[in-house]
Design an enzyme around this catalytic site. Structure first.
Site, mmCIF file in Angstrom:
data_model
loop_
_atom_site.group_PDB
_atom_site.id
_atom_site.type_symbol
_atom_site.label_atom_id
_atom_site.label_comp_id
_atom_site.label_asym_id
_atom_site.label_seq_id
_atom_site.Cartn_x
_atom_site.Cartn_y
_atom_site.Cartn_z
ATOM 1 N N ILE A 23 0.875 -1.145 0.405
ATOM 2 C CA ILE A 23 0.210 -0.124 0.071
ATOM 3 C C ILE A 23 1.023 1.116 -0.040
ATOM 4 O O ILE A 23 0.715 2.527 -0.827
ATOM 5 C CB ILE A 23 -0.746 -0.351 1.280
ATOM 6 C CG1 ILE A 23 -1.943 -0.565 0.978
ATOM 7 C CG2 ILE A 23 -1.683 1.542 1.024
ATOM 8 C CD1 ILE A 23 -2.751 -1.061 2.584
ATOM 9 N N LEU A 32 12.950 -2.106 5.353
ATOM 10 C CA LEU A 32 13.248 -3.246 4.008
ATOM 11 C C LEU A 32 13.006 -4.835 4.748
ATOM 12 O O LEU A 32 13.485 -6.125 3.783
ATOM 13 C CB LEU A 32 14.376 -3.400 3.001
ATOM 14 C CG LEU A 32 14.659 -2.065 2.572
ATOM 15 C CD1 LEU A 32 16.253 -2.063 1.951
ATOM 16 C CD2 LEU A 32 13.452 -2.284 1.373
ATOM 17 N N SER A 73 -7.295 -0.967 10.190
ATOM 18 C CA SER A 73 -7.798 -1.640 9.956
ATOM 19 C C SER A 73 -9.307 -2.487 9.965
ATOM 20 O O SER A 73 -9.506 -1.940 11.420
ATOM 21 C CB SER A 73 -7.300 -3.208 9.890
ATOM 22 O OG SER A 73 -7.526 -4.131 9.375
ATOM 23 N N TYR A 109 -2.500 -9.075 15.975
ATOM 24 C CA TYR A 109 -2.387 -7.947 15.177
ATOM 25 C C TYR A 109 -3.191 -6.571 14.940
ATOM 26 O O TYR A 109 -2.988 -5.733 15.161
ATOM 27 C CB TYR A 109 -1.802 -8.746 13.948
ATOM 28 C CG TYR A 109 -2.754 -7.333 11.944
ATOM 29 C CD1 TYR A 109 -3.905 -7.893 11.607
ATOM 30 C CD2 TYR A 109 -1.922 -6.570 11.662
ATOM 31 C CE1 TYR A 109 -4.577 -6.472 10.997
ATOM 32 C CE2 TYR A 109 -2.027 -5.599 10.969
ATOM 33 C CZ TYR A 109 -3.198 -5.635 10.646
ATOM 34 O OH TYR A 109 -3.256 -5.416 9.839
ATOM 35 N N LYS A 157 -3.160 -2.922 16.196
ATOM 36 C CA LYS A 157 -4.482 -1.533 15.649
ATOM 37 C C LYS A 157 -4.702 -0.944 16.479
ATOM 38 O O LYS A 157 -5.107 0.794 16.593
ATOM 39 C CB LYS A 157 -4.867 -2.245 14.190
ATOM 40 C CG LYS A 157 -4.317 -2.826 13.222
ATOM 41 C CD LYS A 157 -3.178 -1.987 12.543
ATOM 42 C CE LYS A 157 -2.570 -1.772 11.145
ATOM 43 N NZ LYS A 157 -1.988 -1.309 11.000
ATOM 44 N N PHE A 211 -11.031 -21.436 2.561
ATOM 45 C CA PHE A 211 -10.848 -21.647 4.134
ATOM 46 C C PHE A 211 -11.973 -21.592 4.565
ATOM 47 O O PHE A 211 -13.177 -20.828 5.282
ATOM 48 C CB PHE A 211 -10.372 -20.574 4.811
ATOM 49 C CG PHE A 211 -8.935 -20.689 4.639
ATOM 50 C CD1 PHE A 211 -7.992 -19.911 4.478
ATOM 51 C CD2 PHE A 211 -8.144 -22.151 4.551
ATOM 52 C CE1 PHE A 211 -6.438 -19.940 4.446
ATOM 53 C CE2 PHE A 211 -6.888 -21.896 3.932
ATOM 54 C CZ PHE A 211 -5.759 -21.321 4.098
ATOM 55 N N ARG A 263 -16.267 -10.304 2.113
ATOM 56 C CA ARG A 263 -14.934 -9.288 2.205
ATOM 57 C C ARG A 263 -15.763 -8.152 1.879
ATOM 58 O O ARG A 263 -15.598 -8.011 0.711
ATOM 59 C CB ARG A 263 -13.420 -10.054 2.709
ATOM 60 C CG ARG A 263 -13.524 -10.942 3.072
ATOM 61 C CD ARG A 263 -12.909 -10.658 4.709
ATOM 62 N NE ARG A 263 -12.512 -11.130 5.551
ATOM 63 C CZ ARG A 263 -13.069 -12.126 6.654
ATOM 64 N NH1 ARG A 263 -14.835 -12.372 6.355
ATOM 65 N NH2 ARG A 263 -12.370 -13.122 7.573
ATOM 66 N N GLY A 287 -10.116 -17.735 13.632
ATOM 67 C CA GLY A 287 -9.688 -16.436 13.478
ATOM 68 C C GLY A 287 -10.552 -15.614 12.329
ATOM 69 O O GLY A 287 -10.386 -14.520 12.525
HETATM 70 C C1 WQD Z 1 -9.973 -12.722 2.950
HETATM 71 C C2 WQD Z 1 -10.286 -14.081 2.861
HETATM 72 C C3 WQD Z 1 -10.212 -16.315 4.250
HETATM 73 C C4 WQD Z 1 -6.009 -17.221 2.070
HETATM 74 C C5 WQD Z 1 -6.133 -9.592 6.710
HETATM 75 C C6 WQD Z 1 -5.964 -8.060 7.843
HETATM 76 C C7 WQD Z 1 -6.222 -7.225 7.580
HETATM 77 C C8 WQD Z 1 -5.556 -6.982 6.292
HETATM 78 C C9 WQD Z 1 -6.432 -8.583 4.915
HETATM 79 C C10 WQD Z 1 -3.716 -5.463 6.870
HETATM 80 C C11 WQD Z 1 -11.073 -14.665 4.229
HETATM 81 C C12 WQD Z 1 -9.897 -16.499 2.382
HETATM 82 C C13 WQD Z 1 -7.675 -16.458 2.064
HETATM 83 C C14 WQD Z 1 -6.409 -18.285 1.148
HETATM 84 C C15 WQD Z 1 -8.785 -18.324 1.672
HETATM 85 N N1 WQD Z 1 -4.573 -6.985 6.467
HETATM 86 N N2 WQD Z 1 -8.993 -16.969 1.951
HETATM 87 N N3 WQD Z 1 -8.463 -18.979 1.139
HETATM 88 O O1 WQD Z 1 -7.658 -12.175 6.499
HETATM 89 O O2 WQD Z 1 -10.151 -11.011 5.207
HETATM 90 O O3 WQD Z 1 -7.454 -9.957 6.137
HETATM 91 O O4 WQD Z 1 -5.648 -9.237 5.705
HETATM 92 O O5 WQD Z 1 -3.549 -4.962 5.417
HETATM 93 O O6 WQD Z 1 -6.385 -6.230 8.148
HETATM 94 O O7 WQD Z 1 -7.000 -8.788 8.972
HETATM 95 O O8 WQD Z 1 -8.151 -11.241 4.264
HETATM 96 O O9 WQD Z 1 -7.365 -11.947 2.455
HETATM 97 O O10 WQD Z 1 -6.107 -13.267 4.368
HETATM 98 O O11 WQD Z 1 -8.794 -13.605 4.053
HETATM 99 O O12 WQD Z 1 -9.823 -18.847 1.018
HETATM 100 O O13 WQD Z 1 -5.396 -19.094 1.230
HETATM 101 O O14 WQD Z 1 -10.037 -15.051 1.926
HETATM 102 O O15 WQD Z 1 -10.850 -17.511 4.935
HETATM 103 O O16 WQD Z 1 -12.117 -15.501 3.987
HETATM 104 P P1 WQD Z 1 -8.240 -10.803 5.486
HETATM 105 P P2 WQD Z 1 -7.553 -12.624 3.751
#
Ligand code: WQD
Length: 342
Positions: free
Chosen positions: A13, A34, A125, A150, A154, A219, A232, A298
């Site tokens: 970002i 880095l 977040s 994490y 925040k 997942f 999401r 989680g």
């Molecule tokens: C999104 C959806 C997973 C991987 C987190 C932080 C947030 C931000 C983004 C930093 C969920 C599903 C994921 C995979 C899957 N962090 N998934 N298979 O957990 O919503 O947010 O990362 O900027 O603050 O909380 O993001 O992309 O990990 O997951 O099914 O291999 O995709 O279960 O439903 P998340 P994510």
């Protein structure tokens, strides 16, 4: 041109925000250690903007270096603070690393600006909302018990900013609560660059599609959602970057809401994991190899943002849709295949 400090500016970002700051007529200055990014990103940014940004490599947890930098750079008028550890799963395994890195860097930076007027934009977040009681979730929603260290960093960082803004008067601060940043710059020269196995959905999708990963595991397919997968609010990283420029502008103009404020930065629309996969297949023309697997500890079941306040008071609104998010993420993955970085 106003100098804006971008901590973590070689990250996903951060690098997109450096580009948008340049486009808006600012002079970005990057500090990055880095630890989770690659110095080649500076050259990539230069290919886009024509200017290689000023770069200082050090860790903001080093109090002496942080104070020395601030003393040597009195012409910085604003800060966009991205530098932090941000992997939810890793934070559960290594909470001390997260509390040390995320709090020491923030507090060192704030201490170095004691008594100096400064505009400060903080990378927060939507995790602070936990599993919202009502959707879309507004900024007035209660902050819930964090689901990970994490998320806790925040929440506590937001509290620190609210309290120091009220106590000292020289900090004008805005916390931006991101939803899920995805996609890449239209040039395909910068994008998400996960080190090792991606934790987040989009890079795992694109690495599977390009053949770096054998298959994607969804997942959980048995949640109480229309298709059983989690929902999401995915937001294009370029829209997210532009929200930071809007926040700096609001702080420069004077935020009528006071010297601490919070804004949701999302699109206001939720997509399930399976809908995101379908959107990727449509945008890329690639069939994705995926299986439905067990739930991930989680995970929030469903969250998407109410962006009324951001549109009305931040003067910002997301413009790019899911198709461009997926198409740009795919173009970046294909660029990396021909031009590896790191
Ligand atoms: C999104 C959806 C997973 C991987 C987190 C932080 C947030 C931000 C983004 C930093 C969920 C599903 C994921 C995979 C899957 N962090 N998934 N298979 O957990 O919503 O947010 O990362 O900027 O603050 O909380 O993001 O992309 O990990 O997951 O099914 O291999 O995709 O279960 O439903 P998340 P994510």
């Amino acid at each position: 041109m106003s100098k804006i400090l971008v901590t973590g500016g070689t990250g996903f970002i951060g690098s997109h925000t450096v580009v948008e700051l340049h486009n808006a007529g600012y002079t970005p200055v990057i500090i990055d250690n880095l630890s989770n990014s690659n110095i080649q990103i500076l050259d990539q940014i230069a290919k886009i903007t024509g200017v290689r940004p000023e770069f200082h490599e050090f860790d903001l947890c080093d109090e002496a270096k942080t104070h020395a930098f601030v003393q040597a750079n009195p012409d910085i008028t604003g800060i966009i603070h991205f530098a932090a550890s941000k992997a939810v799963g890793e934070s559960v395994e290594q909470p001390l690393k997260y509390y040390h890195n995320n709090f020491f860097s923030l507090i060192n930076l704030l201490n170095a600006y004691r008594g100096k007027p400064i505009n400060f934009v903080f990378s927060s977040s939507c995790t602070v909302y936990g599993e919202p009681d009502t959707l879309p979730v507004t900024e007035a929603a209660p902050v819930k018990q964090a689901a990970s260290p994490y998320g806790n960093t925040k929440q506590i960082s937001e509290e620190i900013l609210a309290e120091i803004s009220a106590a000292y008067g020289n900090y004008n601060t805005i916390a931006l609560r991101y939803f899920n940043p995805v996609g890449a710059h239209s040039s395909a020269l910068i994008g998400e660059l996960p080190l090792g196995v991606p934790q987040n959905l989009l890079p795992f999708i694109t690495q599977t599609a390009i053949g770096k990963r054998e298959k994607l595991t969804v997942f959980g397919g048995d949640y109480d959602t229309p298709d059983g997968s989690c929902i999401r609010d995915y937001i294009h990283v370029v829209d997210l970057a532009k929200a930071h420029v809007a926040a700096i502008r609001l702080l420069e103009k004077g935020n009528p809401n006071g010297n601490y404020d919070v804004f949701n930065v999302g699109t206001g629309k939720g997509y399930s994991v399976l809908e995101a996969i379908a959107a990727f297949e449509k945008a890329s023309g690639q069939k994705l190899n995926y299986v439905i697997g067990p739930r991930r500890d989680g995970d929030i079941i469903r969250v998407w943002g109410d962006v009324t306040k951001s549109t009305a008071q931040l003067g910002w609104k997301a413009e790019l849709g899911i198709d461009e998010m997926m198409a740009s993420a795919w173009a970046w993955e294909k660029y990396l295949q021909e031009n590896p970085i790191g």
